[in-house]
Scaffold this motif. Sequence first.
Motif, PDB file in Angstrom:
ATOM      1  N   GLU A  85       0.819  -1.199   0.000  1.00 55.46           N
ATOM      2  CA  GLU A  85       0.000   0.000   0.000  1.00 55.46           C
ATOM      3  C   GLU A  85       0.864   1.265   0.000  1.00 55.46           C
ATOM      4  OE1 GLU A  85      -4.034  -0.029   2.148  1.00 55.46           O
ATOM      5  OE2 GLU A  85      -2.688   1.095   3.482  1.00 55.46           O
ATOM      6  N   ALA A  86       1.920   1.272   0.800  1.00 58.57           N
ATOM      7  CA  ALA A  86       2.821   2.434   0.865  1.00 58.57           C
ATOM      8  C   ALA A  86       3.502   2.682  -0.478  1.00 58.57           C
ATOM      9  CB  ALA A  86       3.867   2.228   1.960  1.00 58.57           C
ATOM     10  N   LEU A  87       3.746   1.634  -1.246  1.00 56.21           N
ATOM     11  CA  LEU A  87       4.436   1.760  -2.535  1.00 56.21           C
ATOM     12  C   LEU A  87       3.509   2.128  -3.689  1.00 56.21           C
ATOM     13  CD1 LEU A  87       6.792  -1.324  -2.161  1.00 56.21           C
ATOM     14  CD2 LEU A  87       7.510   1.083  -2.204  1.00 56.21           C
ATOM     15  N   VAL A  88       2.268   1.671  -3.656  1.00 51.23           N
ATOM     16  CA  VAL A  88       1.384   1.865  -4.823  1.00 51.23           C
ATOM     17  C   VAL A  88       0.236   2.840  -4.596  1.00 51.23           C
ATOM     18  CG1 VAL A  88       1.964  -0.413  -5.736  1.00 51.23           C
ATOM     19  CG2 VAL A  88      -0.116  -0.128  -4.370  1.00 51.23           C
ATOM     20  N   CYS A  89       0.082   3.301  -3.386  1.00 54.37           N
ATOM     21  CA  CYS A  89      -0.947   4.292  -3.080  1.00 54.37           C
ATOM     22  C   CYS A  89      -0.229   5.560  -2.630  1.00 54.37           C
ATOM     23  CB  CYS A  89      -1.898   3.772  -2.005  1.00 54.37           C
ATOM     24  SG  CYS A  89      -2.791   2.272  -2.472  1.00 54.37           S
ATOM     25  N   ALA A  90       0.467   6.178  -3.578  1.00 53.32           N
ATOM     26  CA  ALA A  90       1.399   7.271  -3.299  1.00 53.32           C
ATOM     27  C   ALA A  90       0.772   8.475  -2.611  1.00 53.32           C
ATOM     28  CB  ALA A  90       2.078   7.712  -4.591  1.00 53.32           C
ATOM     29  N   ASP A  91      -0.489   8.736  -2.862  1.00 53.44           N
ATOM     30  CA  ASP A  91      -1.092   9.936  -2.279  1.00 53.44           C
ATOM     31  C   ASP A  91      -1.317   9.820  -0.775  1.00 53.44           C
ATOM     32  OD1 ASP A  91      -3.258   8.234  -2.104  1.00 53.44           O
ATOM     33  OD2 ASP A  91      -4.512   9.339  -3.502  1.00 53.44           O
ATOM     34  N   GLY A  92      -1.127   8.635  -0.241  1.00 50.06           N
ATOM     35  CA  GLY A  92      -1.290   8.428   1.189  1.00 50.06           C
ATOM     36  C   GLY A  92      -2.733   8.196   1.591  1.00 50.06           C
ATOM     37  N   GLY A 161       9.196  -5.494 -16.558  1.00 48.35           N
ATOM     38  CA  GLY A 161       9.660  -4.133 -16.315  1.00 48.35           C
ATOM     39  C   GLY A 161       9.186  -3.517 -15.012  1.00 48.35           C
ATOM     40  N   ALA A 162       8.894  -4.321 -14.032  1.00 51.24           N
ATOM     41  CA  ALA A 162       8.410  -3.816 -12.750  1.00 51.24           C
ATOM     42  C   ALA A 162       9.556  -3.651 -11.760  1.00 51.24           C
ATOM     43  CB  ALA A 162       7.374  -4.777 -12.177  1.00 51.24           C
ATOM     44  N   PRO A 163       9.378  -2.752 -10.787  1.00 50.57           N
ATOM     45  CA  PRO A 163      10.412  -2.580  -9.773  1.00 50.57           C
ATOM     46  C   PRO A 163      10.467  -3.745  -8.792  1.00 50.57           C
ATOM     47  CG  PRO A 163       8.534  -1.167  -9.292  1.00 50.57           C
ATOM     48  CD  PRO A 163       8.260  -1.818 -10.610  1.00 50.57           C
ATOM     49  N   VAL A 164      11.655  -3.965  -8.249  1.00 51.94           N
ATOM     50  CA  VAL A 164      11.865  -4.960  -7.202  1.00 51.94           C
ATOM     51  C   VAL A 164      11.728  -4.222  -5.871  1.00 51.94           C
ATOM     52  CG1 VAL A 164      13.519  -6.555  -6.167  1.00 51.94           C
ATOM     53  CG2 VAL A 164      13.383  -6.317  -8.669  1.00 51.94           C
ATOM     54  N   ALA A 165      10.984  -4.807  -4.940  1.00 52.42           N
ATOM     55  CA  ALA A 165      10.723  -4.123  -3.679  1.00 52.42           C
ATOM     56  C   ALA A 165      10.637  -5.120  -2.523  1.00 52.42           C
ATOM     57  CB  ALA A 165       9.414  -3.346  -3.791  1.00 52.42           C
ATOM     58  N   ASP A 166      10.715  -4.576  -1.325  1.00 53.52           N
ATOM     59  CA  ASP A 166      10.490  -5.333  -0.097  1.00 53.52           C
ATOM     60  C   ASP A 166       8.989  -5.312   0.146  1.00 53.52           C
ATOM     61  OD1 ASP A 166      10.251  -6.367   2.457  1.00 53.52           O
ATOM     62  OD2 ASP A 166      11.339  -4.731   3.437  1.00 53.52           O
ATOM     63  N   VAL A 167       8.324  -6.410  -0.150  1.00 53.55           N
ATOM     64  CA  VAL A 167       6.860  -6.458  -0.050  1.00 53.55           C
ATOM     65  C   VAL A 167       6.342  -7.572   0.848  1.00 53.55           C
ATOM     66  CG1 VAL A 167       6.475  -5.399  -2.314  1.00 53.55           C
ATOM     67  CG2 VAL A 167       6.706  -7.882  -2.148  1.00 53.55           C
ATOM     68  N   THR A 168       7.246  -8.224   1.580  1.00 54.75           N
ATOM     69  CA  THR A 168       6.812  -9.372   2.382  1.00 54.75           C
ATOM     70  C   THR A 168       6.901  -9.094   3.871  1.00 54.75           C
ATOM     71  OG1 THR A 168       9.011 -10.380   2.268  1.00 54.75           O
ATOM     72  CG2 THR A 168       7.404 -11.057   0.613  1.00 54.75           C
ATOM     73  N   GLN A 169       6.172  -9.916   4.620  1.00 51.96           N
ATOM     74  CA  GLN A 169       6.201  -9.837   6.065  1.00 51.96           C
ATOM     75  C   GLN A 169       7.541 -10.341   6.561  1.00 51.96           C
ATOM     76  OE1 GLN A 169       2.865 -12.149   7.434  1.00 51.96           O
ATOM     77  NE2 GLN A 169       1.365 -10.743   6.559  1.00 51.96           N
ATOM     78  N   VAL A 170       7.978  -9.823   7.680  1.00 53.98           N
ATOM     79  CA  VAL A 170       9.233 -10.274   8.285  1.00 53.98           C
ATOM     80  C   VAL A 170       9.004 -11.681   8.828  1.00 53.98           C
ATOM     81  CG1 VAL A 170      10.915  -9.833  10.112  1.00 53.98           C
ATOM     82  CG2 VAL A 170       9.884  -7.921   8.874  1.00 53.98           C
ATOM     83  N   ALA A 171       9.897 -12.597   8.461  1.00 54.17           N
ATOM     84  CA  ALA A 171       9.778 -13.974   8.926  1.00 54.17           C
ATOM     85  C   ALA A 171      10.067 -14.033  10.424  1.00 54.17           C
ATOM     86  CB  ALA A 171      10.730 -14.876   8.164  1.00 54.17           C
ATOM     87  N   ALA A 172       9.278 -14.800  11.128  1.00 55.58           N
ATOM     88  CA  ALA A 172       9.496 -14.965  12.566  1.00 55.58           C
ATOM     89  C   ALA A 172      10.754 -15.797  12.804  1.00 55.58           C
ATOM     90  CB  ALA A 172       8.291 -15.657  13.189  1.00 55.58           C
ATOM     91  N   THR A 173      11.523 -15.422  13.803  1.00 53.99           N
ATOM     92  CA  THR A 173      12.728 -16.187  14.127  1.00 53.99           C
ATOM     93  C   THR A 173      12.425 -17.141  15.261  1.00 53.99           C
ATOM     94  OG1 THR A 173      13.436 -14.405  15.596  1.00 53.99           O
ATOM     95  CG2 THR A 173      14.324 -14.390  13.365  1.00 53.99           C
ATOM     96  N   ALA A 174      13.060 -18.292  15.212  1.00 53.81           N
ATOM     97  CA  ALA A 174      12.792 -19.331  16.216  1.00 53.81           C
ATOM     98  C   ALA A 174      13.581 -19.087  17.460  1.00 53.81           C
ATOM     99  CB  ALA A 174      13.126 -20.695  15.645  1.00 53.81           C
TER     100      ALA A 174
END
Length: 174
Positions: A85-92, A161-174
């Motif tokens: 949402e932060a990346l594709v809904c630029a107007d906030g 031709g799309a940008p590469v981005a951080d779009v995933t949830q942080v993996a939980a650590t054991a």
Amino acid sequence: MNSLEAAVNLPEGVRRVAAALQQAGHRHLPVMLDDAARTAQQAADALGIAVGQIAKSIIFRRKSDDAAVLVITSGDRRVDEKKVEALVCADGGGKLGRADAEFVKAKTGFSIGGVSPLAHAEPPVTLIDRELFRFAEIWAAAGHPHGVFKLTPDDLQKLIGAPVADVTQVAATA
């Protein structure tokens, strides 16, 4: 039988993807699996690869303009909707919503479980998950729950031709 004759017998969505891949000069055309691969795990099991090597296509609906938002993510990761949402809904003020089966079919031309990262009915707003670049080889849906094609993360970026981005949830650590 040559590749064009074989393509005639494929479902319409797979033919569309095959044509787009051929036009782009991609070296791997779609293959049809014996069993449906509607989930990343099913596809990975059928191909004998790690689930992370499946490039799954997730469609969201951008509420401000009803645009399809395609996130191509690694099969072993979950999309973080707030990051997208932060990346594709630029107007906030814009928000992402869930895309139902009817919206997905209308915007992409594909049914859920077979959404390809390319050859959409309407060009979506697209992001590529950086996590896919952990792998030398990945597989993506080819327009049908039984259809897949092989590529590299770099191929994927060149094809769409799309940008590469951080779009995933942080993996939980054991």
